[in-house]
Design a protein around this motif. Structure first.
Motif, PDB file in Angstrom:
ATOM      1  N   LEU A  26     -50.357  68.204  42.586  1.00  0.00           N
ATOM      2  CA  LEU A  26     -51.453  68.747  41.781  1.00  0.00           C
ATOM      3  C   LEU A  26     -52.789  68.164  42.250  1.00  0.00           C
ATOM      4  CD1 LEU A  26     -52.717  70.211  39.341  1.00  0.00           C
ATOM      5  CD2 LEU A  26     -52.089  68.235  37.936  1.00  0.00           C
ATOM      6  N   THR A  27     -52.802  66.859  42.510  1.00  0.00           N
ATOM      7  CA  THR A  27     -54.036  66.205  42.951  1.00  0.00           C
ATOM      8  C   THR A  27     -54.455  66.717  44.326  1.00  0.00           C
ATOM      9  OG1 THR A  27     -53.269  64.279  41.726  1.00  0.00           O
ATOM     10  CG2 THR A  27     -55.155  63.946  43.149  1.00  0.00           C
ATOM     11  N   VAL A  28     -53.462  66.891  45.221  1.00  0.00           N
ATOM     12  CA  VAL A  28     -53.757  67.449  46.553  1.00  0.00           C
ATOM     13  C   VAL A  28     -54.345  68.845  46.403  1.00  0.00           C
ATOM     14  CG1 VAL A  28     -52.703  68.328  48.683  1.00  0.00           C
ATOM     15  CG2 VAL A  28     -52.027  66.082  47.809  1.00  0.00           C
ATOM     16  N   ALA A  29     -53.715  69.670  45.565  1.00  0.00           N
ATOM     17  CA  ALA A  29     -54.163  71.065  45.419  1.00  0.00           C
ATOM     18  C   ALA A  29     -55.590  71.122  44.858  1.00  0.00           C
ATOM     19  CB  ALA A  29     -53.203  71.841  44.523  1.00  0.00           C
ATOM     20  N   MET A  30     -55.892  70.255  43.885  1.00  0.00           N
ATOM     21  CA  MET A  30     -57.218  70.289  43.264  1.00  0.00           C
ATOM     22  C   MET A  30     -58.320  69.815  44.203  1.00  0.00           C
ATOM     23  SD  MET A  30     -56.770  69.026  39.335  1.00  0.00           S
ATOM     24  CE  MET A  30     -56.416  67.361  39.818  1.00  0.00           C
ATOM     25  N   ASN A  31     -57.950  68.961  45.167  1.00  0.00           N
ATOM     26  CA  ASN A  31     -58.966  68.333  46.019  1.00  0.00           C
ATOM     27  C   ASN A  31     -59.020  68.895  47.432  1.00  0.00           C
ATOM     28  OD1 ASN A  31     -60.252  65.900  44.497  1.00  0.00           O
ATOM     29  ND2 ASN A  31     -58.088  65.926  43.921  1.00  0.00           N
ATOM     30  N   ASN A  32     -58.224  69.913  47.713  1.00  0.00           N
ATOM     31  CA  ASN A  32     -58.197  70.474  49.069  1.00  0.00           C
ATOM     32  C   ASN A  32     -58.313  71.987  49.030  1.00  0.00           C
ATOM     33  OD1 ASN A  32     -57.413  68.213  51.202  1.00  0.00           O
ATOM     34  ND2 ASN A  32     -56.391  67.748  49.266  1.00  0.00           N
ATOM     35  N   ASP A  33     -59.290  72.438  48.261  1.00  0.00           N
ATOM     36  CA  ASP A  33     -59.503  73.869  48.135  1.00  0.00           C
ATOM     37  C   ASP A  33     -60.354  74.329  49.316  1.00  0.00           C
ATOM     38  OD1 ASP A  33     -59.288  76.294  47.052  1.00  0.00           O
ATOM     39  OD2 ASP A  33     -60.819  76.004  45.498  1.00  0.00           O
ATOM     40  N   LYS A  34     -59.704  74.606  50.442  1.00  0.00           N
ATOM     41  CA  LYS A  34     -60.431  74.902  51.687  1.00  0.00           C
ATOM     42  C   LYS A  34     -60.634  76.405  51.836  1.00  0.00           C
ATOM     43  CE  LYS A  34     -57.639  71.247  53.771  1.00  0.00           C
ATOM     44  NZ  LYS A  34     -58.479  70.126  54.184  1.00  0.00           N
ATOM     45  N   PRO A  35     -61.582  76.805  52.701  1.00  0.00           N
ATOM     46  CA  PRO A  35     -61.768  78.239  52.966  1.00  0.00           C
ATOM     47  C   PRO A  35     -60.507  78.854  53.570  1.00  0.00           C
ATOM     48  CG  PRO A  35     -63.513  76.919  53.988  1.00  0.00           C
ATOM     49  CD  PRO A  35     -62.509  75.959  53.460  1.00  0.00           C
ATOM     50  N   ALA A  36     -60.335  80.158  53.339  1.00  0.00           N
ATOM     51  CA  ALA A  36     -59.185  80.851  53.937  1.00  0.00           C
ATOM     52  C   ALA A  36     -59.219  80.648  55.437  1.00  0.00           C
ATOM     53  CB  ALA A  36     -59.263  82.338  53.604  1.00  0.00           C
ATOM     54  N   GLY A  37     -58.050  80.457  56.012  1.00  0.00           N
ATOM     55  CA  GLY A  37     -57.971  80.254  57.462  1.00  0.00           C
ATOM     56  C   GLY A  37     -57.750  78.803  57.831  1.00  0.00           C
ATOM     57  N   CYS A  38     -58.121  77.880  56.938  1.00  0.00           N
ATOM     58  CA  CYS A  38     -57.867  76.459  57.214  1.00  0.00           C
ATOM     59  C   CYS A  38     -56.401  76.149  56.937  1.00  0.00           C
ATOM     60  CB  CYS A  38     -58.718  75.570  56.307  1.00  0.00           C
ATOM     61  SG  CYS A  38     -60.441  75.547  56.772  1.00  0.00           S
ATOM     62  N   THR A  39     -55.878  75.187  57.657  1.00  0.00           N
ATOM     63  CA  THR A  39     -54.513  74.733  57.400  1.00  0.00           C
ATOM     64  C   THR A  39     -54.459  74.048  56.040  1.00  0.00           C
ATOM     65  OG1 THR A  39     -54.194  74.403  59.755  1.00  0.00           O
ATOM     66  CG2 THR A  39     -52.614  73.331  58.296  1.00  0.00           C
ATOM     67  N   GLU A  40     -53.442  74.371  55.271  1.00  0.00           N
ATOM     68  CA  GLU A  40     -53.326  73.800  53.932  1.00  0.00           C
ATOM     69  C   GLU A  40     -52.841  72.347  53.999  1.00  0.00           C
ATOM     70  OE1 GLU A  40     -52.231  76.682  50.617  1.00  0.00           O
ATOM     71  OE2 GLU A  40     -50.983  77.353  52.289  1.00  0.00           O
ATOM     72  N   ALA A  41     -53.234  71.594  53.000  1.00  0.00           N
ATOM     73  CA  ALA A  41     -52.808  70.190  52.896  1.00  0.00           C
ATOM     74  C   ALA A  41     -51.552  70.109  52.042  1.00  0.00           C
ATOM     75  CB  ALA A  41     -53.922  69.364  52.258  1.00  0.00           C
ATOM     76  N   THR A  42     -50.810  69.021  52.230  1.00  0.00           N
ATOM     77  CA  THR A  42     -49.715  68.741  51.295  1.00  0.00           C
ATOM     78  C   THR A  42     -49.576  67.229  51.118  1.00  0.00           C
ATOM     79  OG1 THR A  42     -47.444  69.249  50.674  1.00  0.00           O
ATOM     80  CG2 THR A  42     -47.825  68.888  53.012  1.00  0.00           C
ATOM     81  N   VAL A  43     -48.531  66.807  50.425  1.00  0.00           N
ATOM     82  CA  VAL A  43     -48.420  65.403  50.013  1.00  0.00           C
ATOM     83  C   VAL A  43     -48.405  64.433  51.205  1.00  0.00           C
ATOM     84  CG1 VAL A  43     -47.315  65.677  47.768  1.00  0.00           C
ATOM     85  CG2 VAL A  43     -45.918  65.717  49.826  1.00  0.00           C
ATOM     86  N   PHE A  44     -48.939  63.266  50.985  1.00  0.00           N
ATOM     87  CA  PHE A  44     -48.976  62.214  52.002  1.00  0.00           C
ATOM     88  C   PHE A  44     -47.616  61.525  52.094  1.00  0.00           C
ATOM     89  CE2 PHE A  44     -50.878  57.928  53.261  1.00  0.00           C
ATOM     90  CZ  PHE A  44     -51.183  58.326  54.548  1.00  0.00           C
ATOM     91  N   GLY A  45     -46.996  61.277  50.939  1.00  0.00           N
ATOM     92  CA  GLY A  45     -45.711  60.578  50.932  1.00  0.00           C
ATOM     93  C   GLY A  45     -45.882  59.087  51.153  1.00  0.00           C
ATOM     94  N   PRO A  46     -44.778  58.338  51.035  1.00  0.00           N
ATOM     95  CA  PRO A  46     -44.870  56.876  51.098  1.00  0.00           C
ATOM     96  C   PRO A  46     -44.570  56.273  52.471  1.00  0.00           C
ATOM     97  CG  PRO A  46     -42.756  57.507  50.175  1.00  0.00           C
ATOM     98  CD  PRO A  46     -43.467  58.798  50.549  1.00  0.00           C
ATOM     99  N   PHE A  47     -44.390  57.081  53.510  1.00  0.00           N
ATOM    100  CA  PHE A  47     -43.848  56.539  54.766  1.00  0.00           C
ATOM    101  C   PHE A  47     -44.823  56.510  55.934  1.00  0.00           C
ATOM    102  CE2 PHE A  47     -39.780  58.130  52.744  1.00  0.00           C
ATOM    103  CZ  PHE A  47     -39.383  56.860  52.329  1.00  0.00           C
ATOM    104  N   TYR A  48     -46.113  56.769  55.655  1.00  0.00           N
ATOM    105  CA  TYR A  48     -47.108  56.582  56.728  1.00  0.00           C
ATOM    106  C   TYR A  48     -47.320  55.095  56.923  1.00  0.00           C
ATOM    107  CZ  TYR A  48     -51.579  56.398  59.123  1.00  0.00           C
ATOM    108  OH  TYR A  48     -52.565  56.114  60.025  1.00  0.00           O
ATOM    109  N   VAL A  49     -47.485  54.653  58.170  1.00  0.00           N
ATOM    110  CA  VAL A  49     -47.885  53.262  58.383  1.00  0.00           C
ATOM    111  C   VAL A  49     -49.076  53.218  59.340  1.00  0.00           C
ATOM    112  CG1 VAL A  49     -45.640  52.181  57.936  1.00  0.00           C
ATOM    113  CG2 VAL A  49     -46.212  52.847  60.254  1.00  0.00           C
ATOM    114  N   GLU A  50     -49.970  52.278  59.078  1.00  0.00           N
ATOM    115  CA  GLU A  50     -51.093  52.023  59.989  1.00  0.00           C
ATOM    116  C   GLU A  50     -50.536  51.387  61.249  1.00  0.00           C
ATOM    117  OE1 GLU A  50     -54.461  52.228  59.201  1.00  0.00           O
ATOM    118  OE2 GLU A  50     -54.384  52.577  57.029  1.00  0.00           O
ATOM    119  N   GLY A  51     -51.220  51.607  62.358  1.00  0.00           N
ATOM    120  CA  GLY A  51     -50.863  50.881  63.576  1.00  0.00           C
ATOM    121  C   GLY A  51     -49.690  51.464  64.336  1.00  0.00           C
TER     122      GLY A  51
END
Ligand code: BEZ
Ligand code: FE
Length: 278
Positions: A83-108
């Motif tokens: 819900l938070t992703v959808a509310m904050n990523n209202d992009k123009p048509a044609g842009c790639t849609e966003a989805t959840v980040f999840g817990p498994f990204y790591v820096e580095g």
């Protein structure tokens, strides 16, 4: 104030927030208190039930460490992340849609050359990933930075294996024409970790923990909004029942088996330019 009742305690708590200096914090706290109190009234929450809720939240916190983020799992499985992703990523048509980040990204994560192998020994069927990063007007985004991460054939991310070196994740840069390609392993469906309180909640509500097969991407380039998204594998049995509600039809692609047994998936990303003055 003394002798508060169930009819006036909400107003008393809200009045106590009156001097909050940060207006946004005041707005959030006010709404949170109103909704929490309404929730308790609506379900006629018993003391025993609220104690069970506190125990659940306590276990959720206690389950968290550097490699396990049970609160993200809770937010994801309640649909709050999406819900938070959808509310904050209202992009123009044609842009790639966003989805959840999840817990498994790591820096580095390790840098990988174009054409290189991000798998780094992770178990799985070999796979090639190709595509192009463009802006909304079709312009190639030279040198766009692509972070990619995925689970292995056993449905595990490297960070779920204590002591494991980086596997099935990397950072690469698109060429001058925005094109990128790299080798990895075939994305497979996997269950989110369900050996903690969030898993207990899923079982108690007769829900499954599975996510449809996907590759995670975070795509960054100067002058464009950062895109956090997945590419989902067409035909997966869980596309319509993702445990974390993250599937968008525009993010589903075909993984095509090649004559040599490898798979190929092609997917282009379209980034949203940062608005002037933003
Ligand atoms: C993931 O896709 O890595 C993921 C997203 C939400 C919860 C658990 C895992
Ligand atoms: Fe994932």
């Amino acid at each position: 104030m003394r002798n508060l009742t169930q009819d006036n305690i909400t107003q008393a708590v809200l009045a106590r927030l009156a001097d909050t200096p940060d207006p946004r914090l005041k707005e959030i706290m006010t709404s949170l208190v109103q909704h929490l109190h309404s929730f308790a009234r609506e379900v006629k929450l018993t003391e025993g039930e609220w104690m069970r809720g506190i125990e659940f939240l306590t276990r959720t916190g206690q389950m968290c460490d550097a490699n396990r983020q049970e609160f993200i799992l809770l937010s994801d499985t309640l649909g709050l992340s999406m819900l938070t992703v959808a509310m904050n990523n209202d992009k123009p048509a044609g842009c790639t849609e966003a989805t959840v980040f999840g817990p498994f990204y790591v820096e580095g994560a390790p840098g990988v050359d174009l054409g290189g192998d991000v798998a780094n020994g992770a178990a799985g069927v070999p796979c090639e990933v190709r595509g192009q990063v463009r802006g909304l007007d079709g312009e190639p985004v030279a040198g766009a930075e692509l972070h990619v991460w995925q689970a292995d054939a056993d449905g595990k991310y490297d960070v779920q294996r204590p002591g494991q070196a980086h596997q099935a994740r990397g950072v690469l840069h698109a060429a001058r024409d925005g094109r990128f390609h790299f080798r990895s392993i075939l994305a497979e469906a996997y269950p989110i970790p369900d050996d903690g309180p969030v898993g207990d909640m899923l079982k108690a509500t007769k829900r499954h923990p599975w996510r449809p097969a996907h590759l995670h991407f975070m795509v960054k380039a100067p002058g464009y909004e950062t895109l956090t998204t997945h590419v989902f594998r067409n035909g997966d049995a869980y596309l319509d029942s993702d445990a974390v509600f993250g599937v968008r039809q525009s993010l589903v692609a075909d993984w095509v088996r090649q004559p040599d047994g490898r798979y190929l998936v092609e997917y282009d990303f379209v980034l949203n330019p940062v608005k002037a003055g933003a």
